[in-house]
Write an enzyme that holds these catalytic residues in place. Structure first.
Site, PDB file in Angstrom:
ATOM      1  N   TYR A 156      19.758   9.765 -25.117  1.00  0.00           N
ATOM      2  CA  TYR A 156      19.447   8.520 -24.720  1.00  0.00           C
ATOM      3  C   TYR A 156      17.674   8.711 -25.094  1.00  0.00           C
ATOM      4  O   TYR A 156      17.096   7.795 -25.958  1.00  0.00           O
ATOM      5  CB  TYR A 156      19.208   7.487 -23.687  1.00  0.00           C
ATOM      6  N   LYS A 170      15.625   6.822 -28.091  1.00  0.00           N
ATOM      7  CA  LYS A 170      14.476   6.070 -28.067  1.00  0.00           C
ATOM      8  C   LYS A 170      13.032   7.293 -28.301  1.00  0.00           C
ATOM      9  O   LYS A 170      12.281   6.025 -28.837  1.00  0.00           O
ATOM     10  CB  LYS A 170      14.321   5.739 -26.207  1.00  0.00           C
TER      11      LYS A 170
END
Length: 248
Positions: A156, A160
């Site tokens: 993640y 991002k």
């Protein structure tokens, strides 16, 4: 309140959570909305009904933005319904949290493909229309995890952080055609995604946040609405952190 009258926005992953709040905020300011969803048609249609109750137009479109074909179909549907696309908010995202030691290749690829590759496909699919219009707003929903990292979120955090790099590169590529590209990086926001966290982890996050509380989806939505508005016309390549002072 900044007006978005006459604008048309696509918000990916907008059947719930932050995406839903963004769609409602843009509609409240007068934009027409394309609600994108992957599997929950009922939730997407409910968002459409909420938007229509505000006096704005909305359309729900099922599309898997992890593929180029899905993103292109989404853009086609928006153009057929509205004839223009002024705002793209790439919000679709998932988490598959675990320590790297336990993270499977499937966990890695699923998060990268949804959170980062999906944004790439959508930006590529929409850019031709925006280039012809010589105007547009592309807004990526990143995360403070992409700025500072987070244990148990290697996939993640990488996705991002990649969105931030994509934002800055596209801002340079598209700026000469009056297309701005920015990112919003939320901290801990009260959504279905954070509802799965333990009470201890939520309390730890609250204590780390300068304002002493988790954010609401509307906090992120208002930041997106600002970046989509004429008031942000000279802002591009920027990451607007909406985290209550978590990552400072």
């Amino acid at each position: 309140m900044n007006s978005l009258n006459g604008r048309v926005a696509i918000v990916t992953g907008s059947s719930r959570g932050i995406g839903r709040a963004i769609a409602l905020e843009l509609a409240l300011r007068g934009a027409g909305l394309v609600i994108n969803y992957h599997s929950n048609a009922a939730a997407a249609q409910e968002v459409v009904r909420e938007i229509e109750s505000l006096g704005a137009q909305a359309l729900a479109v099922q599309a898997d933005v992890r593929t180029a074909e899905g993103a292109e179909a989404l853009v086609r549907a928006a153009l057929e319904a509205f004839g223009q696309i002024d705002i793209l908010v790439s919000n679709a995202g998932i988490v598959r949290d675990t320590l790297l030691l336990r993270m499977s290749p499937d966990d890695w690829h699923a998060v990268i493909e949804t959170n980062l590759t999906g944004a790439f496909h959508c930006a590529k699919a929409v850019q031709r229309t925006m280039l012809k219009q010589r105007s547009g707003r592309i807004i990526h929903i990143s995360s403070v995890s992409g700025l500072v990292g987070n244990a148990g979120q290697a996939n993640y955090s990488a996705a991002k952080a990649g969105l931030i790099g994509l934002t800055k590169a596209l801002a340079r590529e598209l700026g000469s055609r009056n297309i701005t590209v920015n990112a919003v990086a939320p901290g801990y926001i009260a959504t279905d995604m954070t509802a799965s966290l333990t009470a201890e982890r939520v309390e730890a996050a609250r204590k780390q946040t300068a304002l002493g509380r988790l954010g609401e989806p509307e906090d992120v939505a208002r930041a997106v609405a600002f970046l989509a508005s004429d008031d942000a016309a000279y802002i591009t390549g920027h990451v607007l952190v909406v985290d209550g002072g978590l990552a400072m």
